[in-house]
Design a protein around this motif. Structure first.
Motif, short mmCIF file in Angstrom:
data_model
loop_
_atom_site.label_atom_id
_atom_site.label_comp_id
_atom_site.label_asym_id
_atom_site.label_seq_id
_atom_site.Cartn_x
_atom_site.Cartn_y
_atom_site.Cartn_z
N ARG A 349 0.82 -1.22 0.00
CA ARG A 349 0.00 0.00 0.00
C ARG A 349 0.85 1.26 0.00
NH1 ARG A 349 -4.76 -1.48 4.45
NH2 ARG A 349 -5.99 -2.85 3.07
N LEU A 350 2.05 1.16 0.56
CA LEU A 350 2.96 2.31 0.58
C LEU A 350 3.76 2.42 -0.71
CD1 LEU A 350 4.31 2.01 4.25
CD2 LEU A 350 2.67 3.68 3.36
N GLY A 351 3.51 1.50 -1.65
CA GLY A 351 4.23 1.54 -2.91
C GLY A 351 5.57 0.84 -2.90
N ASP A 352 5.86 0.08 -1.84
CA ASP A 352 7.12 -0.65 -1.76
C ASP A 352 7.00 -1.92 -2.59
OD1 ASP A 352 9.41 -1.98 -1.12
OD2 ASP A 352 9.25 -1.72 1.04
N PRO A 353 7.84 -2.08 -3.63
CA PRO A 353 7.73 -3.28 -4.48
C PRO A 353 8.05 -4.57 -3.75
CG PRO A 353 9.68 -1.99 -5.07
CD PRO A 353 8.88 -1.16 -4.11
N VAL A 354 8.74 -4.52 -2.62
CA VAL A 354 9.02 -5.73 -1.85
C VAL A 354 7.70 -6.37 -1.40
CG1 VAL A 354 10.01 -6.63 0.29
CG2 VAL A 354 11.32 -5.02 -1.10
N GLY A 355 6.77 -5.56 -0.93
CA GLY A 355 5.49 -6.09 -0.48
C GLY A 355 4.70 -6.74 -1.58
N SER A 356 4.57 -6.07 -2.74
CA SER A 356 3.79 -6.63 -3.85
C SER A 356 4.47 -7.88 -4.40
CB SER A 356 3.62 -5.58 -4.95
OG SER A 356 4.88 -5.09 -5.37
N THR A 357 5.80 -7.91 -4.43
CA THR A 357 6.51 -9.09 -4.93
C THR A 357 6.27 -10.29 -4.02
OG1 THR A 357 8.21 -7.68 -5.90
CG2 THR A 357 8.75 -10.00 -5.60
N LEU A 360 2.69 -11.66 -4.52
CA LEU A 360 2.57 -12.45 -5.75
C LEU A 360 3.23 -13.82 -5.58
CD1 LEU A 360 1.78 -12.75 -8.69
CD2 LEU A 360 3.90 -11.56 -9.33
N ALA A 361 4.39 -13.85 -4.93
CA ALA A 361 5.07 -15.13 -4.69
C ALA A 361 4.21 -16.06 -3.83
CB ALA A 361 6.42 -14.88 -4.02
N TRP A 362 3.57 -15.50 -2.82
CA TRP A 362 2.74 -16.34 -1.94
C TRP A 362 1.48 -16.82 -2.66
CZ3 TRP A 362 3.59 -12.24 2.35
CH2 TRP A 362 4.84 -12.45 2.94
N LEU A 363 0.92 -16.00 -3.54
CA LEU A 363 -0.23 -16.45 -4.31
C LEU A 363 0.13 -17.66 -5.15
CD1 LEU A 363 -3.11 -16.08 -5.40
CD2 LEU A 363 -2.19 -14.47 -7.08
N LEU A 364 1.28 -17.61 -5.82
CA LEU A 364 1.73 -18.75 -6.62
C LEU A 364 2.02 -19.95 -5.72
CD1 LEU A 364 4.12 -16.88 -9.09
CD2 LEU A 364 1.83 -17.76 -9.57
N TYR A 365 2.59 -19.68 -4.56
CA TYR A 365 2.91 -20.76 -3.62
C TYR A 365 1.64 -21.48 -3.15
CZ TYR A 365 4.25 -22.98 0.79
OH TYR A 365 4.43 -23.87 1.82
N PHE A 366 0.62 -20.71 -2.81
CA PHE A 366 -0.63 -21.31 -2.35
C PHE A 366 -1.29 -22.13 -3.47
CE2 PHE A 366 -0.91 -17.70 0.90
CZ PHE A 366 -0.39 -18.51 1.89
N LEU A 367 -1.24 -21.62 -4.70
CA LEU A 367 -1.82 -22.36 -5.82
C LEU A 367 -1.08 -23.67 -6.06
CD1 LEU A 367 -2.51 -19.47 -8.38
CD2 LEU A 367 -4.20 -20.74 -7.05
N ASP A 397 8.61 -18.86 -7.48
CA ASP A 397 8.83 -18.26 -6.16
C ASP A 397 10.29 -17.83 -6.00
OD1 ASP A 397 6.29 -18.31 -5.28
OD2 ASP A 397 6.56 -19.84 -3.75
N MET A 398 11.20 -18.71 -6.40
CA MET A 398 12.62 -18.39 -6.25
C MET A 398 13.00 -17.16 -7.08
SD MET A 398 13.73 -20.50 -4.06
CE MET A 398 12.06 -20.41 -3.40
N LEU A 399 12.42 -17.05 -8.27
CA LEU A 399 12.71 -15.89 -9.11
C LEU A 399 12.12 -14.62 -8.51
CD1 LEU A 399 12.15 -17.48 -12.64
CD2 LEU A 399 14.32 -16.91 -11.55
N LEU A 400 10.93 -14.72 -7.95
CA LEU A 400 10.33 -13.54 -7.31
C LEU A 400 11.10 -13.16 -6.05
CD1 LEU A 400 6.55 -14.39 -7.77
CD2 LEU A 400 7.78 -12.51 -8.84
N PHE A 401 11.52 -14.16 -5.29
CA PHE A 401 12.35 -13.86 -4.12
C PHE A 401 13.69 -13.26 -4.54
CE2 PHE A 401 10.08 -17.29 -1.41
CZ PHE A 401 9.10 -16.37 -1.09
N MET A 402 14.19 -13.68 -5.70
CA MET A 402 15.42 -13.08 -6.21
C MET A 402 15.20 -11.59 -6.50
SD MET A 402 18.53 -13.05 -7.08
CE MET A 402 19.00 -14.76 -6.93
#
Length: 599
Positions: A349-357, A360-367, A397-402
């Motif tokens: 919400r503060l615009g920090d790309p770490v949060g949005s990344t 997204l990684a967790w969404l893929l992980y849950f799927l 996930d590894m690429l998003l964490f990268m």
């Protein structure tokens, strides 16, 4: 006497008859569907050479063996008790007891009878295979991850067995499957060329994904060594656990790393999962709260990592069963993401790309996790995508964490730039005059010392100390603001009459210094001094005020007059004071004869 009939009772028999008819029809339809399904499941696989790869599941029937005592003769005698498998195709879910699987085969008369049985789930621990013809066992062998690799009929990562059958004959293929984990059975019958082609493609895919994971692992370790940022070693731990789990799940570990090591084969999956979970606890907490050591999230996540280490030690010592660890990890593996979601949402919400990344990684992980659980439990059919869902999800996930690591590296670089900028500002304040932006006495001494080390009789250095004539009356008459403006204007005029390589400095008040190097003669030094004097023959226009001031210059030349910075400045300063006493607005050189008279 007439009694009133209850409202609607006239139609109740009709309604009851219709309901009974509908229920009967529904039961008949269900029975027909069940019968058709039973017939379809009992139909043998038609092995034709023009169909090089055939899914076996449509012909599969199963017989549970709760006691684990049924032999092949018992299974043959109980052929009528085999039933179509419940749930979706390719998986029987989690079963503690062994299961007999029956697949009827019909080899077409035009076939050469050479086929390869392939069960593409490498972690199945024991598979007894029996090929039955006319009630007699014609082939018997044992497959499974716990069997010595060198004794496999085909040395591949999957459980594969070549079959040689007679054209035009019918066979029964009986499999007794026993494993501690999920009983996933992607069974196919393949022509040898088709099996080799499929195996080669899968081996290539595994090589690419494994190579990518290894590159990420090596990169993160190298970055940790270079930057000493703990986030990189935590990422490496996360990748190592995920990579080892994939190597075990797809048979590459048994094929290349821990061949004929039963203890590793039995423990690899759970230990790898605990390693990945431990890394996930540490990585996510560091990414979200690493700069706040007393944050509750950081403390909780580190507690979770410690718990993973304790569980891994207990499991390695066989104090915990595989089933218990699997149950714990299935819950514990979700905790890092669940705890990290609120912090990631705030950052996003503060615009920090770490949060949005991370989100997204967790969404893929849950799927991916949901798909794997569905396959294991028998809720999702087994195919290429569902079988590889964990591996594809883990890779993404590894690429998003990268990317999180990349953002971290960028932040570190910006912090370093800010620190350097702040250091440069502090150094500039320490070595620069705040009004004019010129070097002050300290900055002049540093530059002068450097220039003196390079001067010689062929490349001389001249230092001019100059004082403004008539500055104090201007300052008293027009005020300090005009005086400051005049000093800035003097700076610009001096800079405009020296070379780009020369240095102009302000020592304080109305006293300036010019340092000129690379002079080839004393005449050239004198000419530069007169040029500076001539520059002050014209007045200065300051807004609506026009003022006239002069300049008195004293100078000395290195290495002829002196070879050190302090001595050179003293000589030039003495020459300037001598000029002030002798009438001002003049240029004088001090070769050493004026130093005593000025002290």
């Amino acid at each position: 006497m007439i009694h009133a009939r209850p409202r609607g009772s006239m139609h109740s028999p009709v309604v009851a008859n219709r309901r009974g008819y509908t229920a009967g029809l529904l039961l008949a339809v269900l029975w027909l569907v069940s019968a058709l399904a039973s017939l379809a499941s009992a139909a043998p696989l038609d092995l034709r050479d023009d169909r090089p790869s055939i899914e076996a599941w449509p012909a599969v029937t199963v017989l549970p063996d709760p006691s684990g005592t049924l032999l092949v003769d018992d299974a043959l005698a109980a052929a009528a008790r085999f039933e179509a498998p419940p749930g979706t195709s390719g998986t029987l879910g989690v079963r503690a007891e062994p299961v007999w699987v029956r697949i009827p085969l019909a080899v077409h008369a035009t076939s050469n009878g050479l086929w390869v049985l392939d069960i593409d789930y490498p972690v199945l621990q024991r598979i007894e295979v029996y090929l039955i013809s006319d009630g007699h066992v014609t082939l018997q062998t044992t497959l499974g991850s716990l069997q010595p690799y060198t004794q496999r009929p085909l040395r591949s990562r999957t459980h594969a067995l070549p079959l040689a059958m007679l054209p035009g004959h019918a066979y029964d293929l009986l499999l007794r499957v026993e494993t501690r984990g999920a009983m996933v059975l992607p069974i196919t019958l393949n022509k040898p060329t088709a099996w080799h082609s499929k195996s080669l493609n899968e081996q290539m895919l595994q090589g690419i994904l494994t190579g990518l994971a290894l590159c990420l692992l090596i990169y993160s370790l190298a970055q940790w060594i270079n930057l000493r940022d703990v986030l990189f070693i935590q990422y490496a731990l996360l990748i190592a656990g995920s990579l080892l789990f994939s190597l075990h799940l797809f048979g590459l570990g048994t094929q290349y790393l821990w061949r004929d090591m039963p203890w590793v084969e039995l423990h690899a999956a759970s230990l790898a999962a605990l390693t990945a979970t431990c890394g996930s606890f540490l990585f996510i907490s560091q990414a979200l709260a690493g700069d706040r050591p007393r944050n509750w999230l950081l403390r909780s996540m580190r507690g979770g990592a410690v718990l993973c280490v304790v569980l891994a030690a207990l499991y390695a010592l066989d104090l915990l069963s595989t089933r218990a660890v699997a149950g714990i990890v299935s819950i514990l593996g979700l905790v890092p993401a669940l705890l990290g979601i609120p912090g990631a949402v705030r950052r996003a919400r503060l615009g920090d790309p770490v949060g949005s990344t991370l989100l997204l990684a967790w969404l893929l992980y849950f799927l991916a996790t949901g798909t794997v659980i569905g396959v294991i439990r028998g809720w999702v059919p087994v195919n290429f995508w569902t079988l590889h869902s964990f591996q594809f999800g883990a890779t993404l996930d590894m690429l998003l964490f990268m990317r999180v690591l990349g953002l971290r590296t960028k932040a570190l670089r910006l912090e370093a730039l800010d620190a350097n900028r702040e250091r440069d500002v502090m150094r500039s304040l320490a070595h620069t005059d705040p009004l004019t932006g010129l070097p002050n006495r300290r900055g002049l001494n540093i530059s002068l010392a450097s220039a003196l080390s390079r001067c010689s009789t062929e490349k001389m250095l001249a230092v001019y100390v100059m004082d403004l004539d008539g500055f104090k009356p201007v300052n008293d008459r027009h005020g300090h603001d005009v005086g400051d403006e005049l000093l800035v204007a003097v700076t610009r005029r001096l800079q405009g009459h020296v070379r780009q390589s020369d240095l102009v400095a302000r020592l304080g008040g109305d006293e300036f210094v010019v340092m000129a190097g690379q002079l080839q003669s004393m005449q050239q030094a004198q000419e530069l001094g007169h040029k500076l004097l001539d520059a002050f023959r014209s007045p200065f226009s300051l807004n609506n005020v026009q003022v006239e001031i002069g300049l008195t210059i004293g100078y000395a030349i290195a290495p002829h007059d002196s070879t050190d910075a302090i001595g050179l400045l003293k000589l030039a300063d003495a020459a300037m004071y001598s000029g002030k006493q002798g009438g001002k607005f003049c240029l004088r050189r001090n070769t050493g004869d004026l130093a005593l008279s000025s002290s």
